[in-house]
Design an enzyme around this catalytic site. Structure first.
Site, PDB file in Angstrom:
ATOM      1  N   SER A 235      11.474 -46.698 -80.366  1.00 35.95           N
ATOM      2  CA  SER A 235      12.311 -47.901 -80.486  1.00 35.95           C
ATOM      3  C   SER A 235      11.634 -49.076 -81.171  1.00 35.95           C
ATOM      4  CB  SER A 235      12.757 -48.348 -79.099  1.00 35.95           C
ATOM      5  OG  SER A 235      13.881 -47.615 -78.750  1.00 35.95           O
TER       6      SER A 235
ATOM      7  N   LYS B   7      13.098 -50.178 -84.375  1.00 32.15           N
ATOM      8  CA  LYS B   7      14.310 -51.023 -84.401  1.00 32.15           C
ATOM      9  C   LYS B   7      13.980 -52.424 -84.940  1.00 32.15           C
ATOM     10  CE  LYS B   7      16.792 -48.663 -80.615  1.00 32.15           C
ATOM     11  NZ  LYS B   7      16.159 -47.492 -80.084  1.00 32.15           N
TER      12      LYS B   7
ATOM     13  N   TYR C 157      18.301 -42.962 -88.309  1.00 35.81           N
ATOM     14  CA  TYR C 157      17.841 -43.546 -87.036  1.00 35.81           C
ATOM     15  C   TYR C 157      16.712 -42.707 -86.410  1.00 35.81           C
ATOM     16  CZ  TYR C 157      17.841 -44.676 -82.081  1.00 35.81           C
ATOM     17  OH  TYR C 157      17.429 -44.994 -80.806  1.00 35.81           O
TER      18      TYR C 157
ATOM     19  N   TYR D 174      13.742 -53.213 -73.033  1.00 38.44           N
ATOM     20  CA  TYR D 174      14.829 -52.503 -72.350  1.00 38.44           C
ATOM     21  C   TYR D 174      15.393 -53.331 -71.203  1.00 38.44           C
ATOM     22  CZ  TYR D 174      12.411 -48.724 -74.810  1.00 38.44           C
ATOM     23  OH  TYR D 174      11.792 -47.961 -75.756  1.00 38.44           O
TER      24      TYR D 174
ATOM     25  N   VAL E  29       9.700 -45.378 -76.242  1.00 34.79           N
ATOM     26  CA  VAL E  29       9.474 -44.385 -75.180  1.00 34.79           C
ATOM     27  C   VAL E  29       8.256 -43.499 -75.427  1.00 34.79           C
ATOM     28  CG1 VAL E  29      11.833 -44.261 -74.268  1.00 34.79           C
ATOM     29  CG2 VAL E  29      11.170 -42.801 -76.174  1.00 34.79           C
TER      30      VAL E  29
HETATM   31  O1  DON Z   1      17.165 -42.915 -79.233  1.00 34.63           O
HETATM   32  C1  DON Z   1      16.248 -42.366 -78.672  1.00 34.63           C
HETATM   33  O2  DON Z   1      16.428 -41.700 -77.694  1.00 34.63           O
HETATM   34  C2  DON Z   1      14.818 -42.531 -79.136  1.00 34.63           C
HETATM   35  N1  DON Z   1      14.511 -41.911 -80.316  1.00 34.63           N
HETATM   36  C3  DON Z   1      14.420 -43.970 -79.119  1.00 34.63           C
HETATM   37  C4  DON Z   1      13.905 -44.100 -77.818  1.00 34.63           C
HETATM   38  C5  DON Z   1      13.333 -45.380 -77.425  1.00 34.63           C
HETATM   39  O3  DON Z   1      12.183 -45.675 -77.643  1.00 34.63           O
HETATM   40  C6  DON Z   1      14.230 -46.172 -76.569  1.00 34.63           C
HETATM   41  N2  DON Z   1      15.176 -46.897 -77.311  1.00 34.63           N
HETATM   42  N3  DON Z   1      15.646 -47.950 -77.249  1.00 34.63           N
END
Ligand code: DON
Length: 325
Positions: A72, A75, A199, A251, A269
């Site tokens: 994330s 982003k 993405y 988050y 994550v």
């Molecule tokens: O969309 C997902 O599940 C991951 N590739 C991104 C995860 C992450 O770090 C949390 N996202 N806001």
């Protein structure tokens, strides 16, 4: 950049080493992300950090040489590039700047809110929309434009971890649901599968804590590269991005992180955290130094944030007087 006294660097390095050693214990309170099979393989005991200041301090400690996927944290980069190429007002027609307090992959507000614009670019729905706004008329071109932008920031074009990408691609049912909903409501400017490819490949970009810290310092310095002094994006974009990091970057722990740590940060994550600390405007905290921080600690908590990373940043922010407000 001004030179820092060698003694001061040594003492900061020693302090950081001691903190990392102590806070490594908190890795035991978390676990590696299991919903993405490739991320599960990371060593949950790892904790590494790099800090770079506008005065020339470069310190790193712990497991700071490993590379990891941005998840994330990407982003932040895609939001900056979308704003740089389309202009802030045009991007904000497609994504709002309102925190949700919900989990990053939550879907329910998309239907509740009218007219369906995703709440902010730091949650999945907003980031999938932003992926569709990136320059280029194909996924390959969009991804390449982002990698080229990163090259300007860190001095090399980073790699995409195909293993992580493929394991996400096969399991992205929730993200596909978000993308279909966005397409239905007019908030996706390309096909669902194209947006998914962009993405998820951006989530799978690999970097080190030093590179993250350099990006953090560019943000802290309102878009100015610390070594070339090139303006890579406008101060308005930097300011908006740091505000979004402070309000939505951690988050559904963002409010508490802003309250108790008080620095703009974005986590992923994979256990990565990017933080940008501009000079303080506080009268009581007349700090003129900017800092960029990159951190990696793959054992994460229920919100998706590095357990040891959050503890370390909480302590560091207090000890080194880094909080903004
Ligand atoms: O969309 C997902 O599940 C991951 N590739 C991104 C995860 C992450 O770090 C949390 N996202 N806001």
């Amino acid at each position: 950049m001004k030179d820092m006294l060698p003694n001061e660097i040594i003492s900061k390095q020693q302090q950081l080493d001691e903190m990392v050693l102590e806070f490594k214990n908190y890795t035991a309170n978390g676990a590696t992300a299991s919903y993405i099979p490739a991320l599960k393989k990371a060593d949950p005991n790892d904790l590494g950090i790099c800090m770079i200041s506008s005065e020339g301090t470069f310190i790193k400690s712990g497991d700071a040489e490993k590379s990891f996927t941005l998840q994330s944290i990407s982003k932040v980069i895609s939001f900056i590039l979308a704003c740089k190429t389309r202009g802030i007002p045009s991007v904000l027609e497609y994504v709002d700047v309102e925190p949700t307090g919900d989990a990053f992959n939550s879907i329910f507000r998309l239907e509740l809110s009218h007219p369906g614009r995703p709440f902010n670019p730091m949650i999945n729905a907003g980031a999938i929309t932003v992926a569709s706004l990136l320059p280029g008329d194909s996924p390959t071109k969009k991804i390449d434009s982002l990698l080229s932008f990163l090259e300007k920031m860190i001095g090399r074009k980073p790699m995409i971890n195909e293993d992580v990408f493929l394991s996400e691609w096969k399991t992205a049912n929730r993200n596909r649901s978000l993308a279909y909903w966005l397409k239905e409501t007019g908030y996706l400017l390309c096909d669902v599968e194209e947006a998914m490819e962009v993405y998820l490949k951006l989530c799978s970009i690999e970097m080190t804590v030093s590179e993250l810290a350099q990006i953090g310092l560019i943000l802290a310095r309102d878009g100015i590269h610390p070594y070339s002094s090139e303006l890579l994006f406008s101060p308005e974009i930097a300011s908006l991005t740091k505000t979004l990091m402070l309000t939505c970057g951690m988050y559904d722990y963002s409010g508490r992180f802003a309250a108790f740590v008080g620095i703009p940060a974005k986590s992923g994550v994979s256990g990565g955290i990017l933080a940008a600390i501009p000079p303080s405007a506080r009268v009581l905290n007349n700090r003129s130094t900017s800092w960029g921080i990159g951190l990696y600690g793959p054992a994460i908590d229920k919100h998706g944030n590095s357990t040891a990373g959050v503890k370390l940043l909480t302590y560091l922010s207090k000890e080194w007087n880094l909080r903004l407000l």
